[in-house]
Design an enzyme around this catalytic site. Structure first.
Site, PDB file in Angstrom:
ATOM      1  N   HIS B 122       0.803  -1.161  -0.110  1.00 57.82           N
ATOM      2  CA  HIS B 122       0.156   0.062  -0.043  1.00 57.82           C
ATOM      3  C   HIS B 122       0.953   1.177   0.117  1.00 57.82           C
ATOM      4  O   HIS B 122       2.084   1.205   0.355  1.00 57.82           O
ATOM      5  CB  HIS B 122      -0.957  -0.080   1.196  1.00 57.82           C
ATOM      6  CG  HIS B 122      -1.998   0.968   1.711  1.00 57.82           C
ATOM      7  ND1 HIS B 122      -1.603   2.159   1.881  1.00 57.82           N
ATOM      8  CD2 HIS B 122      -3.290   0.866   1.289  1.00 57.82           C
ATOM      9  CE1 HIS B 122      -2.743   2.941   1.792  1.00 57.82           C
ATOM     10  NE2 HIS B 122      -3.861   2.095   1.481  1.00 57.82           N
ATOM     11  N   ASP B 199       3.059  -4.610   7.794  1.00 64.11           N
ATOM     12  CA  ASP B 199       1.892  -3.815   7.745  1.00 64.11           C
ATOM     13  C   ASP B 199       0.729  -4.485   8.153  1.00 64.11           C
ATOM     14  O   ASP B 199       0.503  -5.528   6.995  1.00 64.11           O
ATOM     15  CB  ASP B 199       1.945  -3.030   6.432  1.00 64.11           C
ATOM     16  CG  ASP B 199       0.467  -2.550   6.131  1.00 64.11           C
ATOM     17  OD1 ASP B 199      -0.335  -2.673   6.819  1.00 64.11           O
ATOM     18  OD2 ASP B 199       0.333  -1.870   4.996  1.00 64.11           O
ATOM     19  N   GLN B 202      -4.517  -5.263   7.100  1.00 63.61           N
ATOM     20  CA  GLN B 202      -5.540  -6.225   6.161  1.00 63.61           C
ATOM     21  C   GLN B 202      -5.286  -7.488   7.102  1.00 63.61           C
ATOM     22  O   GLN B 202      -6.009  -8.633   6.802  1.00 63.61           O
ATOM     23  CB  GLN B 202      -5.313  -6.395   4.941  1.00 63.61           C
ATOM     24  CG  GLN B 202      -5.602  -5.253   4.110  1.00 63.61           C
ATOM     25  CD  GLN B 202      -6.989  -4.581   4.223  1.00 63.61           C
ATOM     26  OE1 GLN B 202      -7.868  -5.232   4.354  1.00 63.61           O
ATOM     27  NE2 GLN B 202      -7.054  -3.313   3.349  1.00 63.61           N
ATOM     28  N   LYS B 225     -10.642  -0.539  10.601  1.00 60.57           N
ATOM     29  CA  LYS B 225     -10.688  -1.912   9.646  1.00 60.57           C
ATOM     30  C   LYS B 225     -11.174  -2.987  10.358  1.00 60.57           C
ATOM     31  O   LYS B 225     -11.253  -4.104   9.825  1.00 60.57           O
ATOM     32  CB  LYS B 225      -9.351  -2.032   8.751  1.00 60.57           C
ATOM     33  CG  LYS B 225      -9.056  -0.878   7.713  1.00 60.57           C
ATOM     34  CD  LYS B 225      -7.955  -1.534   6.836  1.00 60.57           C
ATOM     35  CE  LYS B 225      -7.309  -0.189   6.245  1.00 60.57           C
ATOM     36  NZ  LYS B 225      -8.127   0.438   4.930  1.00 60.57           N
ATOM     37  N   CYS B 362      -4.755   2.540  -3.411  1.00 55.49           N
ATOM     38  CA  CYS B 362      -3.529   3.105  -2.923  1.00 55.49           C
ATOM     39  C   CYS B 362      -2.503   2.335  -3.060  1.00 55.49           C
ATOM     40  O   CYS B 362      -1.473   2.004  -2.274  1.00 55.49           O
ATOM     41  CB  CYS B 362      -3.835   3.413  -1.484  1.00 55.49           C
ATOM     42  SG  CYS B 362      -5.069   4.430  -1.066  1.00 55.49           S
TER      43      CYS B 362
END
Lengths: 147, 408
Positions: B122, B199, B202, B225, B362
């Site tokens: 991202h 990261d 997700q 999220k 993104c």
């Protein structure tokens, strides 16, 4: 299932410009080039114009995007080609008003195919697609003015 | 476990019609919806005990502090960190990665050193490293992707070298749904003396994450999220690294002593939390964690994988639909339909009440790798049902037919 509302967006004339874009390509020689993109969706166009004696003698575009942004670019180049720059800017402001759903006074101006884009006003998420090419034209003329 | 239909009823926003159709929300990878108990927790804070934290003396102040620090403990437990000192509350994943780049990165990356990332990242896990590399004269390197959008450990091992100082990789791709082998990548990074950042934007919302088992030095994720509010996110960092890192924001809340020409910082994690923190957001995130744990992360992960497989199955039977990403994936299906721009596709789906994302997600470098300018994406969460997938697939069919007709 009713997709009737969508037909106000995807008019036949829009899809025709999308499939068979007018003035897509490159201009040669001493020309104005404006690159503009819509950073949220990745649509991008490059507008090329030749301005002579305050008149848009030629206009062509290249780019990638959805049916609304590309058909709008096609119609815009078709409309402003041959126009006085001040008329092109007036047309652009009329177009902005049309996208905002405002009543417009097009006295003395021939909207031609552009009228087909009127339905975009009902799809707020898509207004930026329709105005991309027009913003590029405005920016190009502003740069020409400064030069 | 509750059925998806029962879980769905916990989310007030899902009980509505959009454009005359029941809402089918398939954009949870962008942001998830919030269950009533999270909305209530935020509401309760503002109605009953809104007050600034860490100012202890009055009653509301200590209630707010308990709520805020209690949420930190919930986060610690949720991702299996060893100490609350390792849990820094920030605005979101982007802020967390920026903090690591501007603090740890600034002090540990020099000229000619390498920072290693992947093409599927991202923008929030690309640009901070581009900026750092430019500022330091360091080299930004990419681990190449396999044809299906996965990463091979062979490529990981040939890209990371003894010059590598930081490796930053997403746990789950927000476009391809790829689940990256972050534990193995961490081992390789550490073998070369590099720090590893994951990261987790997700992954944390959708699967069990154990930061100690993964072994990464930094792990970043966002509250919104994972059924929590916007504006709250987390940086997990190993204590020994955080301890030596300088804050990047200075002011109230993060200081120990302040003199005319000098100041000292609070201990971990507060030295990184300058200014009044996102108290309501942290409390909401704590409530979201309670909610997710109540259902069970293993059940959530299994449910989403099932929905993605169910959607993939039907989409692969459709002519002129391209699906991107590997076979084994999280609950994310990114696709394109021939001759229809994803924006146009998303507008037609929206007219049917189906919310999908269209654009570059993104991840412009990844779009370049896929050789497309944009894609459409359906992403699933615990409140999505098989009926949602059915509606989505039939709307996709309608959209294809619609454009087939207008192009006619």
């Amino acid at each position: 299932m009713s997709l009737g509302n969508l037909d106000t967006l995807y008019r036949q004339v829009i899809m025709d410009h999308y499939k068979n874009p007018r003035n897509r390509g490159e201009l040669e020689g001493d020309i104005l080039k404006v690159d503009m993109n819509n950073p949220t969706c990745g649509d991008r166009i490059q507008l090329q114009m030749r301005v002579e004696d305050d008149q848009i003698a030629e206009a062509k575009f290249n780019g990638e995007g959805c049916s609304i942004s590309l058909s709008s670019a096609s119609m815009m180049t078709q409309t402003v080609k041959g126009m006085k720059t001040e008329d092109a800017l007036r047309m652009s402001s009329l177009f902005s008003d049309m996208m905002l759903g405002k009543e417009i006074d097009a006295a003395g101006m021939d909207l031609g195919d552009i009228e087909a884009l009127q339905g975009v006003a009902k799809f707020p998420a898509r207004i930026k697609c329709a105005t991309l090419a027009w913003k590029a034209m405005e920016q190009g003329l502003a740069e020409e003015e400064e030069a | 476990m509750l059925t998806a239909a029962e879980i769905r009823r916990e989310f007030p926003i899902l009980d509505q019609e959009v454009n005359g159709h029941p809402l089918v929300y398939l954009d949870s990878a962008a942001t998830s919806q919030k269950p009533a108990q999270v909305i209530e927790a935020v509401n309760d804070y503002y109605r009953r005990y809104n007050s600034n934290v860490h100012r202890g003396v009055h009653t509301l102040g200590s209630l707010a502090t308990d709520g805020y620090e209690g949420a930190r403990e919930k986060v610690r437990r949720f991702i299996h960190a060893s100490s609350m000192e390792e849990i820094v509350f920030l605005r979101g994943t982007t802020t967390a990665i920026n903090l690591v780049a501007s603090s740890y990165g600034r002090d540990n990356v020099g000229e000619g050193d390498e920072i290693v990332i992947t093409p599927m990242e991202h923008h929030s896990n690309i640009i901070p490293w581009q900026q750092l590399a430019k500022a330091k004269g360091a080299v930004l390197k990419y681990i190449p992707l396999q044809e299906d959008g996965s990463i091979s450990m062979e490529d990981v091992r040939s890209t990371i070298t003894n010059k590598t100082k930081i490796v930053a990789v997403m746990h789950v791709s927000n476009v391809l749904g790829t689940v990256n082998p972050v534990k193995e990548i961490t081992e390789t990074a550490h073998a070369h003396g590099a720090a590893m950042l994951v990261d987790g934007a997700q992954s944390v919302p959708h699967m069990k994450v154990d930061v100690q088992d993964i072994g990464a030095d930094f792990y970043a994720f966002s509250g919104h999220k994972m059924c929590g509010p916007t504006g709250i996110g987390v940086l997990y960092g190993k204590k020994k690294l955080l301890k030596n890192m300088e804050p990047v924001e200075f002011g109230g809340e993060m200081i120990d002593f302040v003199d005319w020409y000098d100041a000292t910082w609070k201990e971990l994690p507060w030295k990184f939390e300058g200014g009044t923190p996102v108290i309501a957001g942290a409390i909401g995130l704590g409530a979201a964690i309670d909610f997710l744990e109540g259902i069970g992360l293993d059940a959530i992960e299994a449910h989403e994988e099932k929905l993605a497989a169910y959607a993939l199955d039907q989409m692969r039977q459709m002519d002129g639909v391209t699906v991107y990403g590997p076979e084994k994936r999280a609950g994310i299906v990114t696709f394109n339909a021939d001759d229809v721009h994803p924006h146009d596709l998303a507008t037609v789906l929206d007219a049917e009440g189906v919310a999908v994302r269209a654009g570059h997600h993104c991840a412009q470098p990844l779009m370049k790798w896929l050789d497309v300018t944009a894609t459409a994406r359906a992403s699933f969460y615990l409140y999505n049902t098989e009926e949602d997938v059915d509606t989505f697939v039939s709307s996709l069919r309608t959209a294809k037919e619609y454009f087939g007709d207008v192009f006619g």
